[in-house]
Design a protein around this motif. Structure first.
Motif, mmCIF file in Angstrom:
data_model
loop_
_atom_site.group_PDB
_atom_site.id
_atom_site.type_symbol
_atom_site.label_atom_id
_atom_site.label_comp_id
_atom_site.label_asym_id
_atom_site.label_seq_id
_atom_site.Cartn_x
_atom_site.Cartn_y
_atom_site.Cartn_z
ATOM 1 N N ALA A 177 0.858 -1.201 0.000
ATOM 2 C CA ALA A 177 0.000 0.000 0.000
ATOM 3 C C ALA A 177 0.889 1.244 0.000
ATOM 4 C CB ALA A 177 -0.898 0.000 1.232
ATOM 5 N N GLU A 178 0.372 2.324 -0.595
ATOM 6 C CA GLU A 178 1.133 3.577 -0.602
ATOM 7 C C GLU A 178 0.255 4.725 -0.157
ATOM 8 O OE1 GLU A 178 2.964 4.076 -4.413
ATOM 9 O OE2 GLU A 178 4.520 2.602 -3.927
ATOM 10 N N GLY A 179 0.902 5.805 0.278
ATOM 11 C CA GLY A 179 0.138 6.977 0.709
ATOM 12 C C GLY A 179 0.909 8.240 0.397
ATOM 13 N N PRO A 180 0.292 9.422 0.625
ATOM 14 C CA PRO A 180 0.945 10.681 0.253
ATOM 15 C C PRO A 180 2.109 11.041 1.182
ATOM 16 C CG PRO A 180 -1.141 11.121 1.343
ATOM 17 C CD PRO A 180 -1.044 9.625 1.197
ATOM 18 N N GLU A 181 3.123 11.713 0.586
ATOM 19 C CA GLU A 181 4.249 12.175 1.411
ATOM 20 C C GLU A 181 3.907 13.497 2.091
ATOM 21 O OE1 GLU A 181 7.936 12.093 -0.903
ATOM 22 O OE2 GLU A 181 7.267 10.176 -1.726
ATOM 23 N N VAL A 182 3.097 14.323 1.422
ATOM 24 C CA VAL A 182 2.580 15.529 2.084
ATOM 25 C C VAL A 182 1.281 15.078 2.764
ATOM 26 C CG1 VAL A 182 1.716 17.875 1.768
ATOM 27 C CG2 VAL A 182 3.604 17.043 0.357
ATOM 28 N N GLU A 183 1.301 15.059 4.078
ATOM 29 C CA GLU A 183 0.242 14.381 4.824
ATOM 30 C C GLU A 183 -0.505 15.354 5.738
ATOM 31 O OE1 GLU A 183 -2.071 12.399 5.178
ATOM 32 O OE2 GLU A 183 -0.985 10.499 5.065
ATOM 33 N N GLN A 184 -1.719 14.970 6.111
ATOM 34 C CA GLN A 184 -2.458 15.797 7.073
ATOM 35 C C GLN A 184 -2.065 15.405 8.495
ATOM 36 O OE1 GLN A 184 -6.699 15.618 6.163
ATOM 37 N NE2 GLN A 184 -6.135 15.446 4.013
ATOM 38 N N ASP A 185 -2.037 16.404 9.349
ATOM 39 C CA ASP A 185 -1.682 16.172 10.753
ATOM 40 C C ASP A 185 -2.542 15.041 11.335
ATOM 41 O OD1 ASP A 185 -0.375 17.780 13.305
ATOM 42 O OD2 ASP A 185 -2.301 16.829 13.793
ATOM 43 N N TYR A 186 -3.803 14.992 10.906
ATOM 44 C CA TYR A 186 -4.730 14.000 11.453
ATOM 45 C C TYR A 186 -4.209 12.568 11.237
ATOM 46 C CZ TYR A 186 -8.800 11.170 12.358
ATOM 47 O OH TYR A 186 -9.622 10.199 12.868
ATOM 48 N N TYR A 187 -3.804 12.259 9.986
ATOM 49 C CA TYR A 187 -3.362 10.881 9.691
ATOM 50 C C TYR A 187 -1.975 10.595 10.251
ATOM 51 C CZ TYR A 187 -7.250 10.770 6.403
ATOM 52 O OH TYR A 187 -8.500 10.811 5.838
ATOM 53 N N ASN A 237 -3.266 8.126 17.778
ATOM 54 C CA ASN A 237 -3.287 8.297 19.229
ATOM 55 C C ASN A 237 -2.286 9.348 19.717
ATOM 56 O OD1 ASN A 237 -4.620 7.482 21.565
ATOM 57 N ND2 ASN A 237 -3.039 5.970 22.126
ATOM 58 N N LEU A 238 -2.013 10.307 18.850
ATOM 59 C CA LEU A 238 -1.095 11.393 19.194
ATOM 60 C C LEU A 238 -1.802 12.730 19.012
ATOM 61 C CD1 LEU A 238 2.082 10.021 17.489
ATOM 62 C CD2 LEU A 238 2.211 11.244 19.638
ATOM 63 N N PRO A 239 -2.715 13.086 19.955
ATOM 64 C CA PRO A 239 -3.439 14.350 19.796
ATOM 65 C C PRO A 239 -2.494 15.547 19.861
ATOM 66 C CG PRO A 239 -3.847 13.362 21.953
ATOM 67 C CD PRO A 239 -3.035 12.374 21.184
ATOM 68 N N LYS A 240 -3.010 16.705 19.400
ATOM 69 C CA LYS A 240 -2.182 17.923 19.415
ATOM 70 C C LYS A 240 -1.688 18.178 20.834
ATOM 71 C CE LYS A 240 -3.438 20.438 15.361
ATOM 72 N NZ LYS A 240 -4.679 19.968 14.739
ATOM 73 N N GLY A 241 -0.413 18.542 20.947
ATOM 74 C CA GLY A 241 0.152 18.847 22.263
ATOM 75 C C GLY A 241 0.661 17.626 23.007
ATOM 76 N N PHE A 258 5.535 3.370 21.883
ATOM 77 C CA PHE A 258 4.995 4.138 20.765
ATOM 78 C C PHE A 258 3.539 4.421 21.125
ATOM 79 C CE2 PHE A 258 8.251 1.485 18.702
ATOM 80 C CZ PHE A 258 9.027 2.475 18.110
ATOM 81 N N PRO A 259 3.052 5.625 20.887
ATOM 82 C CA PRO A 259 1.675 5.946 21.294
ATOM 83 C C PRO A 259 0.632 5.110 20.544
ATOM 84 C CG PRO A 259 2.893 7.912 20.672
ATOM 85 C CD PRO A 259 3.726 6.757 20.267
ATOM 86 N N PHE A 260 1.004 4.596 19.363
ATOM 87 C CA PHE A 260 0.028 3.883 18.529
ATOM 88 C C PHE A 260 0.041 2.382 18.726
ATOM 89 C CE2 PHE A 260 3.846 3.937 15.950
ATOM 90 C CZ PHE A 260 4.279 5.261 16.029
ATOM 91 N N ASN A 278 -7.222 2.361 20.733
ATOM 92 C CA ASN A 278 -7.705 3.685 20.279
ATOM 93 C C ASN A 278 -7.511 3.866 18.779
ATOM 94 O OD1 ASN A 278 -8.349 4.291 22.859
ATOM 95 N ND2 ASN A 278 -6.672 5.762 23.208
ATOM 96 N N VAL A 279 -6.390 3.364 18.264
ATOM 97 C CA VAL A 279 -6.096 3.489 16.830
ATOM 98 C C VAL A 279 -7.091 2.647 16.025
ATOM 99 C CG1 VAL A 279 -4.354 3.072 15.025
ATOM 100 C CG2 VAL A 279 -3.647 3.982 17.253
ATOM 101 N N LEU A 280 -7.350 1.416 16.513
ATOM 102 C CA LEU A 280 -8.333 0.553 15.827
ATOM 103 C C LEU A 280 -9.691 1.242 15.788
ATOM 104 C CD1 LEU A 280 -7.449 -2.971 17.326
ATOM 105 C CD2 LEU A 280 -7.120 -2.233 14.956
ATOM 106 N N LYS A 281 -10.074 1.795 16.947
ATOM 107 C CA LYS A 281 -11.390 2.433 17.081
ATOM 108 C C LYS A 281 -11.514 3.613 16.113
ATOM 109 C CE LYS A 281 -12.265 2.344 21.565
ATOM 110 N NZ LYS A 281 -12.269 2.994 22.895
ATOM 111 N N MET A 282 -10.472 4.480 16.109
ATOM 112 C CA MET A 282 -10.525 5.665 15.226
ATOM 113 C C MET A 282 -10.553 5.280 13.747
ATOM 114 S SD MET A 282 -8.261 8.693 16.920
ATOM 115 C CE MET A 282 -7.046 7.756 17.815
ATOM 116 N N ALA A 283 -10.026 4.073 13.450
ATOM 117 C CA ALA A 283 -10.017 3.626 12.042
ATOM 118 C C ALA A 283 -11.241 2.775 11.724
ATOM 119 C CB ALA A 283 -8.740 2.847 11.754
ATOM 120 N N GLY A 284 -12.202 2.712 12.661
ATOM 121 C CA GLY A 284 -13.475 2.040 12.368
ATOM 122 C C GLY A 284 -13.505 0.563 12.711
ATOM 123 N N PHE A 285 -12.516 0.055 13.439
ATOM 124 C CA PHE A 285 -12.501 -1.365 13.821
ATOM 125 C C PHE A 285 -12.904 -1.512 15.289
ATOM 126 C CE2 PHE A 285 -10.142 -1.712 9.977
ATOM 127 C CZ PHE A 285 -10.311 -3.030 9.539
#
Ligand code: FA5
Length: 347
Positions: free
Chosen positions: A129-139, A145-149, A252-254, A293-300
């Motif tokens: 699988a591949e994804g963008p190199e310019v990424e959104q903070d959210y992803y 599991n790394l909220p702002k701050g 690792f937080p995730f 938390n990561v599973l949950k946020m990704a819909g699992f």
């Protein structure tokens, strides 16, 4: 008339003898045997001869013609043969001369390592699988599991483009994107290779831009033993059957629990030496069980599904495998370095 014919024959034969090419020879043919040639001229005057002399002269004229014609044919064959010989001599190929070599490029050592790792995991049923190199903070952070701050964001110094956009600091956002595409249904089994960016100072083992390969498996009943078994297969295939792996607790937080994965040092076989700084092992990657938390946020549903993930630095793997002492070699485009990685070597 007889004499004239004989003289013409002599003259023509001499010219044929000295003709140096086919054109010159043809000129002689036209001059002596052509309709306007001297022999034809002589024959025209035969009407003035007596009936007795006429056939004799006719026969002689034919003899002269035949002699000239035959001589021309012979000379023509000689000249043609000489022309072919000259052409062959001119076009002769010296097969002993060194040829021109076609310069073929080699795959970059990092490409080779990535392809090798991809092949290995594809063989175990993974997809790439591949994804963008310019990424959104959210992803890149929040969905992992790394909220702002969150203080753990400091583990990966980042190049931000805007408040919400950055150069991805790891390949882990691809696991989030892939899980979201699965609508909460397993199994997910992927590896994601790609470039990542961090505000690290470049030195022998760090680069501000480097490559990672992420691995993710999500399904029912996935356990830590699946992770360690998978990584053991990876270590043995990449580095040799005699290699062992060691999992050390980490953070690792995730992932929870999280581990650092070390492989036994090739130089000292786990006893301890300069290369492994006396520990007998060398760190190669981070891994762990996907945080609920990561599973949950990704819909699992974390009550139904579990998973493991790992992430490795491709340069560090290549350095270990090929004995390269400085990460900067990969990015300096020094042809002497790159030429050592022949297309077929090690495959
Ligand atoms: C991570 O990036 C995690 N996303 C890995 C992970 C994935 C853990 C999934 C758990 C589950 P870390 O920051 O340790 O972790 O980086 C992973 C690897 O990238 C390191 O082991 C190292 O090999 C490599 N690496 C990190 N920083 C650099 C750098 N500046 N230059 C070259 N390689 C680096």
């Amino acid at each position: 008339m007889q004499e004239t014919l004989k003289k013409l024959q002599e003259e023509a034969l001499q010219k044929i003898e000295v003709a140096s090419d086919l054109k010159e020879l043809n000129d002689v043919r036209v001059a002596y045997l052509g309709k306007k040639g001297p022999i034809t001229e002589v024959l025209r005057g035969m009407g003035k001869l007596s009936a007795e002399e006429r056939p004799k002269m006719g026969a002689l004229a034919n003899e002269v013609r035949a002699a000239i014609g035959g001589s021309i044919e012979k000379k023509q064959a000689q000249l043609e043969e000489a022309a072919v010989a000259a052409k062959l001599a001119k076009e002769k190929i010296d097969v002993t001369l060194p040829g021109y070599t076609v310069k073929a490029g080699n795959p970059h050592p990092l490409t080779k390592i990535i392809e090798e790792i991809e092949d290995l995991f594809i063989g175990m049923g993974y997809e790439v699988a591949e994804g963008p190199e310019v990424e959104q903070d959210y992803y890149n952070f929040e969905a992992l599991n790394l909220p702002k701050g969150h203080p753990a964001r400091d583990m990966q110094d980042s190049f931000y483009i805007t408040e919400e956009t950055l150069m991805r600091t790891h390949t882990s956002p691809v696991q989030v994107r892939t899980m979201l595409n699965h609508d909460g249904k397993g199994p997910v089994k992927i590896i994601c290779p790609g470039k990542v960016y961090r505000r690290d100072n470049d030195d022998a083992t760090h680069s501000h831009q480097f490559m990672q390969i992420e691995g993710l498996v999500v399904d029912k009943n996935i356990a830590m033993s699946d992770l360690s078994g998978t990584l053991e297969v990876f270590a043995k295939k990449m580095f040799g059957e005699d290699r062992m792996i060691r999992l050390r607790p980490s953070f690792f937080p995730f992932t929870e629990p999280s581990v650092e994965v070390d492989i036994s040092c090739k130089i000292c076989a786990g006893k301890g030496c300069n290369v492994c700084k006396g520990t007998g092992y060398i760190e190669v990657l981070g891994a762990g069980m996907v945080h609920p938390n990561v599973l949950k946020m990704a819909g699992f549903d974390p009550e139904v599904y579990s998973g493991f993930a790992f992430g490795m630095g491709v340069e560090r793997i290549a350095m270990l495998k090929y004995g390269i002492d400085d990460i900067r070699h990969f990015y300096s485009n020094d042809i002497r370095f790159l030429k050592q990685f022949d297309r077929y070597e090690g495959q």
